[in-house]
Design a protein around this motif. Sequence first.
Motif, short mmCIF file in Angstrom:
data_model
loop_
_atom_site.label_atom_id
_atom_site.label_comp_id
_atom_site.label_asym_id
_atom_site.label_seq_id
_atom_site.Cartn_x
_atom_site.Cartn_y
_atom_site.Cartn_z
N VAL A 41 17.27 -33.64 5.88
CA VAL A 41 17.33 -33.22 4.47
C VAL A 41 15.98 -33.35 3.79
N GLY A 42 15.00 -33.93 4.48
CA GLY A 42 13.70 -34.10 3.84
C GLY A 42 12.64 -34.28 4.90
N GLU A 43 11.42 -34.63 4.46
CA GLU A 43 10.38 -34.84 5.45
C GLU A 43 10.49 -36.24 6.03
N GLN A 44 9.63 -36.51 7.04
CA GLN A 44 9.66 -37.81 7.70
C GLN A 44 9.29 -38.92 6.73
N TYR A 45 10.11 -39.95 6.70
CA TYR A 45 9.90 -41.11 5.85
C TYR A 45 9.54 -40.76 4.41
N ALA A 46 10.34 -39.88 3.82
CA ALA A 46 10.16 -39.58 2.40
C ALA A 46 10.50 -40.84 1.61
N ALA A 47 9.67 -41.15 0.62
CA ALA A 47 9.86 -42.39 -0.12
C ALA A 47 11.11 -42.32 -0.99
N PRO A 48 11.69 -43.48 -1.30
CA PRO A 48 12.88 -43.51 -2.15
C PRO A 48 12.60 -42.86 -3.50
N GLY A 49 13.62 -42.25 -4.04
CA GLY A 49 13.45 -41.67 -5.37
C GLY A 49 13.22 -40.17 -5.32
N THR A 50 12.58 -39.69 -4.25
CA THR A 50 12.28 -38.27 -4.16
C THR A 50 13.53 -37.49 -3.75
N GLY A 51 14.51 -37.51 -4.65
CA GLY A 51 15.75 -36.80 -4.35
C GLY A 51 16.69 -37.62 -3.48
N HIS A 52 16.16 -38.64 -2.82
CA HIS A 52 17.01 -39.51 -2.02
C HIS A 52 16.75 -40.94 -2.46
N TRP A 53 17.80 -41.58 -2.92
CA TRP A 53 17.65 -42.91 -3.51
C TRP A 53 16.95 -43.90 -2.61
N LEU A 54 17.30 -43.84 -1.32
CA LEU A 54 16.70 -44.81 -0.41
C LEU A 54 15.79 -44.13 0.60
N GLY A 55 15.33 -42.93 0.27
CA GLY A 55 14.37 -42.26 1.15
C GLY A 55 15.00 -41.68 2.40
N THR A 56 14.14 -41.28 3.34
CA THR A 56 14.63 -40.69 4.59
C THR A 56 13.99 -41.41 5.77
N ASP A 57 14.59 -41.20 6.95
CA ASP A 57 14.08 -41.89 8.14
C ASP A 57 13.07 -41.01 8.88
N ASN A 58 12.71 -41.42 10.11
CA ASN A 58 11.66 -40.69 10.82
C ASN A 58 12.08 -39.26 11.18
N LEU A 59 13.39 -38.99 11.18
CA LEU A 59 13.86 -37.63 11.46
C LEU A 59 14.19 -36.88 10.17
N GLY A 60 13.84 -37.48 9.04
CA GLY A 60 14.10 -36.83 7.77
C GLY A 60 15.56 -36.90 7.35
N ARG A 61 16.30 -37.88 7.89
CA ARG A 61 17.71 -38.02 7.50
C ARG A 61 17.85 -38.96 6.31
N ASP A 62 18.83 -38.70 5.51
CA ASP A 62 19.05 -39.47 4.28
C ASP A 62 19.52 -40.89 4.62
N TYR A 63 18.80 -41.88 4.10
CA TYR A 63 19.12 -43.27 4.46
C TYR A 63 20.46 -43.74 3.91
N ILE A 64 20.85 -43.23 2.74
CA ILE A 64 22.15 -43.68 2.21
C ILE A 64 23.26 -43.26 3.17
N SER A 65 23.18 -42.03 3.67
CA SER A 65 24.18 -41.58 4.64
C SER A 65 24.18 -42.48 5.87
N LEU A 66 22.98 -42.76 6.39
CA LEU A 66 22.88 -43.59 7.58
C LEU A 66 23.46 -44.97 7.34
N LEU A 67 23.17 -45.53 6.15
CA LEU A 67 23.64 -46.88 5.85
C LEU A 67 25.16 -46.91 5.72
N ILE A 68 25.72 -45.87 5.09
CA ILE A 68 27.19 -45.84 4.97
C ILE A 68 27.82 -45.79 6.36
N MET A 69 27.29 -44.92 7.21
CA MET A 69 27.82 -44.84 8.58
C MET A 69 27.61 -46.15 9.31
#
Lengths: 277, 378
Positions: A41-69
């Motif tokens: 959903v975003g670029e690699q390691y996008a910082a928190p706040g940029t559309g994703h509250w907790l940023g994204t991981d190295n594959l550009g995945r949303d961290y909130i989704s990952l954390l919920i799972m």
Amino acid sequence: MKLLKNLLKSPMFVIGASLFFGTILVALFAPLFYSVTLDRVGEQYAAPGTGHWLGTDNLGRDYISLLIMGLRSSLYVGFLAGIIATALGTLLGIYGGFKGGWIDDILNMLTNLFIVIPSFVVLILISASFKDGRSLTLIGLIIGATTWTWSARAVRAQSSALKSRDHIWLARINGDGTLAILVKHILPYLLSYVFMVFILQIASGILSEAAISMIGLGPLDTQSLGVILNDAKSNGALGDGVWWAFIPSTVLITMIVFALYLINTSMEGVFNPRLRK
Amino acid sequence: MLKQHPTARFILQRAGWYLLTFLVAVTINFFLPRLGTSNPVDIILAKSTGGLSAQAAREKEESYLKEFGLVKLDGHGNILRDTTIRMAKVWDASKQVSVSKPDTLIKPIKASSLDQFFTYVKMSLSGDLGTSFQKYPKKVLDVIVQAVPWTIALQLPTIVFGWIVGNVLGALAAYRRGLFDRVFFPVALLVSSIPFFVFGMLLVYYFAVVLGWFPAMGGYADEIIPSFSFELFGSVAYHYVLPFFSIFLILAGGQAIGMRSMGIYELGTDYIKYAKWLGIKESRVLIYLFRNAMLPQLTGLALSLGTMIGGALITEMIFSYPGLGMAMLSAIQNNDYPMIQGVTLIITTCVLIANFTVDIMIGFLDPRVKAGLQMGGN
């Protein structure tokens, strides 16, 4: 009921229980309110706040989704391992302790044998051998199957102490069978104890899964809090200062375990009046 | 004869029991890795033959088969072969034709897994843990012997200091109660429930990455060649700080909680009440209390010294500390089964030795067990 009232008087219990049930509720219902996705959903390691509250991981995945799972997986493993370890340990412990004799000797020997062989070693060996089919459920099963020994030892001691009480003799004179005595006259005495063991086993299950995932032997079929940490570490997020890659996950693990310890300790305080003051 | 020497009988009995446990552990160590979908034997064979000429591949395969005990050997350590002689086409370069010759490398006879098992047990008992697969032809034991001093250097001081500090604080909390205890206990509980690896990661992030006070990884600076120099010592000490604290605080917290509840239990006993009633000095009472609450804590110390080798696996991985944990991590990443099995066997052995020591120690220290021994009971 009176027990629950006593427990609710303890601030430790209230804090622990609310934290733990809070995480369970989040794990169960968060997907209803948040679109959980593993897509990029975003670029690699996008910082928190940029559309994703907790940023994204190295594959550009949303961290909130990952954390919920991850939270769902960790709780699932914790409960699976906890239920297996507690059920197996209680069953063997209560039976061996009550029966005595050679059955008890053999069960006791088995328990002591597997207590001294480190369960984490067994976990590593089995996980390493399942290179392809290592699922979350398999890991939960292994953890449960390697940690029952502590519950068995604890329950056996209690059951063995109970067996020569008067009411047990009365039940025997009444013609109750072993099973009936165990269920009706011994188990009720041990329930609070078994429950405390169960709480600790859940915590140890969650920790074991996180630990085995950290060393790269985690489940391959899903996310878990440990897998998130392992990804963060092996992609260098730690050294690069990408804090959102590991801090939320570490906080979650610590919080769950702390909540469970609080519940356990407060129950100990209620059941053992000496610790109260 | 042993009837007259209950102590000797007790020790022998425990030794026998732990020997049995060791054999079970060795059995588990052998069979578990062969249980899964990718067993080590296939991986070893698949890896051993890549990118070599047929003849060389074959020789390498056979040397592997021999190394890892997968073929039957005769009394001199030579591979037993299928005795029916086969002819093989061999290219004769001088005559420019291919000629039939007896095959000099007739198929070796594979060992059954039971034979393999016995070879493995025999090797393990004689201290031979096999050959590392990733670092071939290095012996597993050599890799372990190189790594273990780092692990011990990290763990031993940490465990001992953590134990002492934790116990003193725990005893104080139990004795003083009041405000100190009310602040101390939840903090200790929180600290001790932080998993080692979580705490390690947070320390690295804050003190190494954000503040830059300490190095984030390694046991010493890369550019120093390991030798007994002052420079290396300084570098090692500098790299030691974060891993040390990542274990020390959590350990001290856990010990303090254990000591606190033991202390509270002992405080409720009659002898302490009596001592207080007699007006014995507080410090004196505290010493009595400490001594009696100590036994389970001592047991805990001995047990954690036993789990020392295995305990820091993950901490070492986080700090890339050159001990057993790193050896294990790289073995896992490279499917180096002999290495994994070697490390797990060492960990298990240490735990067993510690447990054995504790059993014997309790036999001598605990007056109740001792009395039982002297009365000739078992």
